[in-house]
Design an enzyme around this catalytic site. Structure first.
Site, PDB file in Angstrom:
ATOM      1  N   ASN A 298       0.813  -1.225   0.000  1.00 50.88           N
ATOM      2  CA  ASN A 298       0.000   0.000   0.000  1.00 50.88           C
ATOM      3  C   ASN A 298       0.843   1.270   0.000  1.00 50.88           C
ATOM      4  OD1 ASN A 298      -2.194  -1.721   0.290  1.00 50.88           O
ATOM      5  ND2 ASN A 298      -2.055  -1.684   2.531  1.00 50.88           N
ATOM      6  N   TYR A 350      11.070   2.956   6.409  1.00 54.92           N
ATOM      7  CA  TYR A 350      11.848   3.361   7.591  1.00 54.92           C
ATOM      8  C   TYR A 350      13.064   2.438   7.766  1.00 54.92           C
ATOM      9  CZ  TYR A 350      12.623   4.592  12.538  1.00 54.92           C
ATOM     10  OH  TYR A 350      13.158   5.002  13.738  1.00 54.92           O
TER      11      TYR A 350
HETATM   12  P1  NAD Z   1      10.286  12.454  17.472  1.00 59.38           P
HETATM   13  O1  NAD Z   1       9.298  12.355  16.342  1.00 59.38           O
HETATM   14  O2  NAD Z   1       9.776  12.594  18.847  1.00 59.38           O
HETATM   15  O3  NAD Z   1      11.287  13.686  17.174  1.00 59.38           O
HETATM   16  C1  NAD Z   1      11.907  13.871  15.919  1.00 59.38           C
HETATM   17  C2  NAD Z   1      12.245  15.346  15.731  1.00 59.38           C
HETATM   18  O4  NAD Z   1      12.822  15.503  14.425  1.00 59.38           O
HETATM   19  C3  NAD Z   1      10.998  16.249  15.788  1.00 59.38           C
HETATM   20  O5  NAD Z   1      11.211  17.330  16.669  1.00 59.38           O
HETATM   21  C4  NAD Z   1      10.850  16.706  14.351  1.00 59.38           C
HETATM   22  O6  NAD Z   1      10.267  18.006  14.220  1.00 59.38           O
HETATM   23  C5  NAD Z   1      12.282  16.675  13.847  1.00 59.38           C
HETATM   24  N1  NAD Z   1      12.340  16.627  12.383  1.00 59.38           N
HETATM   25  C6  NAD Z   1      11.611  15.836  11.563  1.00 59.38           C
HETATM   26  N2  NAD Z   1      11.865  16.143  10.280  1.00 59.38           N
HETATM   27  C7  NAD Z   1      12.798  17.139  10.280  1.00 59.38           C
HETATM   28  C8  NAD Z   1      13.456  17.880   9.262  1.00 59.38           C
HETATM   29  N3  NAD Z   1      13.197  17.661   7.969  1.00 59.38           N
HETATM   30  N4  NAD Z   1      14.335  18.837   9.621  1.00 59.38           N
HETATM   31  C9  NAD Z   1      14.593  19.090  10.934  1.00 59.38           C
HETATM   32  N5  NAD Z   1      13.998  18.410  11.949  1.00 59.38           N
HETATM   33  C10 NAD Z   1      13.097  17.450  11.624  1.00 59.38           C
HETATM   34  O7  NAD Z   1      11.240  11.197  17.308  1.00 59.38           O
HETATM   35  P2  NAD Z   1      12.137  10.430  18.416  1.00 59.38           P
HETATM   36  O8  NAD Z   1      11.384   9.263  18.887  1.00 59.38           O
HETATM   37  O9  NAD Z   1      12.706  11.387  19.380  1.00 59.38           O
HETATM   38  O10 NAD Z   1      13.292   9.857  17.473  1.00 59.38           O
HETATM   39  C11 NAD Z   1      14.537  10.515  17.258  1.00 59.38           C
HETATM   40  C12 NAD Z   1      15.402   9.652  16.351  1.00 59.38           C
HETATM   41  O11 NAD Z   1      15.568   8.351  16.937  1.00 59.38           O
HETATM   42  C13 NAD Z   1      14.815   9.415  14.959  1.00 59.38           C
HETATM   43  O12 NAD Z   1      15.850   9.383  14.007  1.00 59.38           O
HETATM   44  C14 NAD Z   1      14.180   8.042  15.097  1.00 59.38           C
HETATM   45  O13 NAD Z   1      14.056   7.399  13.849  1.00 59.38           O
HETATM   46  C15 NAD Z   1      15.178   7.359  15.994  1.00 59.38           C
HETATM   47  N6  NAD Z   1      14.612   6.188  16.711  1.00 59.38           N
HETATM   48  C16 NAD Z   1      13.613   6.337  17.626  1.00 59.38           C
HETATM   49  C17 NAD Z   1      13.126   5.204  18.277  1.00 59.38           C
HETATM   50  C18 NAD Z   1      12.053   5.274  19.327  1.00 59.38           C
HETATM   51  O14 NAD Z   1      11.707   4.219  19.885  1.00 59.38           O
HETATM   52  N7  NAD Z   1      11.523   6.438  19.667  1.00 59.38           N
HETATM   53  C19 NAD Z   1      13.641   3.953  17.967  1.00 59.38           C
HETATM   54  C20 NAD Z   1      14.629   3.840  17.017  1.00 59.38           C
HETATM   55  C21 NAD Z   1      15.117   4.979  16.398  1.00 59.38           C
END
Ligand code: NAD
Length: 445
Positions: A298, A350
């Site tokens: 999808n 992702y």
């Molecule tokens: P979150 O969504 O809470 O925060 C992500 C931040 O990135 C947000 O403030 C958003 O505005 C900012 N952002 C998004 N697109 C952007 C852009 N184009 N330019 C500038 N800023 C941008 O996410 P999180 O859970 O804090 O995750 C942070 C990182 O850790 C990410 O890379 C995520 O993939 C990775 N991660 C998270 C988890 C989890 O369990 N939360 C697990 C594995 C990896």
């Protein structure tokens, strides 16, 4: 897992009730607490040879109570296994069984740290088998520990001793509360590069660090942790998150940079901001990331492309700009995910982007090293943030229970601590690696 549930099942009357009801009782993890001892009790150091000698010297230098044999019935804070000279499976058996004798005395929040050599460097079948066996032993041991205790390893490349700066920094990280949610992992030290800090309380003193996606969640926690460790921080996020971003910058005495990192000139804008406002750029943390989950059948181009653009392509472009600018000693840490290692249903886009980060980091490592810098990734598992709050509640509950020994999701600070460890000069001998912060979970996010 909410903090309140952890407290409920770990304290007072409700603890007894939870026990009687057979409710899962995940431990409150031992996290970094300024002023608390590095480990909660004496350290038992097992094994012989050069590494054992260096490890003993290092730990005695930190003022730890180091014992060369199991400490009888006394409770212990950590077991360190010098396994670098193990040549045969029989020698591994001896070391494993000796460690087993001490395990029952390990305090809550205790640590097991193995130090070994890479199996991949060995052409002798017996030696390679024994070395690889250490991986299986330590990972399984990690799953057997209770009370928030963890087991991890340090793997020293040929020509690198246990006294190499990054071996020392890794040992300290793994023994400390900073590695609370790192479990069943191996830190590979490939060279003797790197420098230990003048103060372990401020290993990033004098450094200027940029953290993308820092308005909330893991990014905000990384910014706080880097600041705590002494760095000046520049926090970056999209203009729509400007207010939250300004709050983080003000709290930390740093500066905010409103910037969409998918802009082609994002690397230049970041470099200019850091150097004109703060005089240098020493650390870049590529944390900003998004999810747009859909089964591949999808999936539409917008979902696929936006995830690749934010999570991977922006980083590749920024790295190229920063490397071309001729910065020396730059340390880059990039956020991957266990989804990029194990895969996750509904996350082909992702997982492709996060596996891509792992590949990017590996191939960029020699280029950054040529300018005295380093690049590594941190792969979080299930971390409790706004991103994972969007996962259906039942799936979240199952995910927490699939952490075989810790039985809980991690906190943003757990990821931040690993980032801070890799961002410091002490990690100069670690390059191109991906460190999981996943509580040995089977499910990614
Ligand atoms: P979150 O969504 O809470 O925060 C992500 C931040 O990135 C947000 O403030 C958003 O505005 C900012 N952002 C998004 N697109 C952007 C852009 N184009 N330019 C500038 N800023 C941008 O996410 P999180 O859970 O804090 O995750 C942070 C990182 O850790 C990410 O890379 C995520 O993939 C990775 N991660 C998270 C988890 C989890 O369990 N939360 C697990 C594995 C990896």
């Amino acid at each position: 897992m909410g903090d309140s549930y952890l407290k409920l099942v770990n304290t007072g009357l409700t603890q007894d009730l939870a026990k009687r009801l057979g409710l899962p009782r995940p431990a409150i993890l031992r996290r970094h607490d300024p002023g608390a001892p590095l480990v909660p009790g004496p350290v038992v150091l097992l094994g012989a040879g050069e590494a054992a000698h260096h490890l003993a010297e290092t730990m005695l230098g930190w003022g730890l109570d180091v014992r060369r044999h199991g400490a009888g019935s006394e409770r212990i804070g950590a077991i360190v296994l010098a396994l670098d000279s193990v040549q045969t499976p029989a020698e591994l058996s001896v070391a494993a069984l000796e460690a087993g004798q001490s395990l029952r005395h390990l305090l809550p929040g205790g640590r097991v740290v193995g130090v070994s050599r890479p199996a991949s460097e060995s052409v002798d079948p017996e030696q390679s088998a024994a070395r690889q066996g250490i991986d299986g032993m330590l990972r399984s041991l990690g799953r057997e520990l209770r009370g928030g205790a963890t087991a991890n390893g340090i793997v020293l490349a040929r020509g690198t001793g246990a006294d190499a700066p990054s071996a020392v920094a890794a040992l300290r990280f793994l023994l400390s509360g900073r590695s609370a949610y790192v479990d069943g992992q191996f830190v590979r030290v490939s060279t003797g590069d790197g420098a230990l800090p003048a103060s372990w309380d401020a290993p990033l003193a004098g450094k200027v660090a940029v953290v993308t996606g820092a308005a909330r969640g893991i990014g905000a926690s990384i910014a706080r942790t880097l600041r705590r460790d002494g760095a000046t921080v520049v926090v970056v996020d999209v203009p729509a998150a400007g207010e939250a971003l300004a709050r983080v910058a003000n709290e930390l005495g740093g500066t905010a940079l409103q910037l969409d990192i998918t802009r082609p000139d994002a690397g230049t804008v970041i470099l200019e901001h850091a150097t004109t406002r703060h005089g240098s750029l020493d650390i870049v943390v590529h944390n900003a990331g998004i999810t747009r989950d859909k089964l591949l059948a999808n999936m539409d181009a917008a979902r696929w492309d936006s995830v690749m653009a934010v999570n991977l392509e922006s980083q590749l472009r920024m790295n190229r700009i920063l490397l071309d600018a001729g910065l020396r000693g730059l340390r880059i840490v990039s956020l991957a995910s266990t989804s990029g290692i194990a895969g996750n249903r509904g996350q082909t886009n992702y997982a492709a982007s996060k596996a891509g980060v792992i590949g990017m980091v590996r191939a960029t490592a020699p280029l950054v090293a040529a300018a005295d810098g380093g690049i590594n990734a941190v792969a979080p598992g299930f971390i409790e943030t706004d991103m994972t709050a969007r996962i259906p509640a039942a799936t979240r509950a199952v995910a927490r229970m699939l952490m075989p020994s810790l039985m809980q999701g991690g906190l943003p600070v757990d990821v931040a601590e690993a980032v801070a460890f890799l961002a410091a000069d002490g990690a100069g001998g670690i390059n191109g690696e991906t460190l999981r912060v996943c509580g040995q979970s089977l499910v990614g996010a």
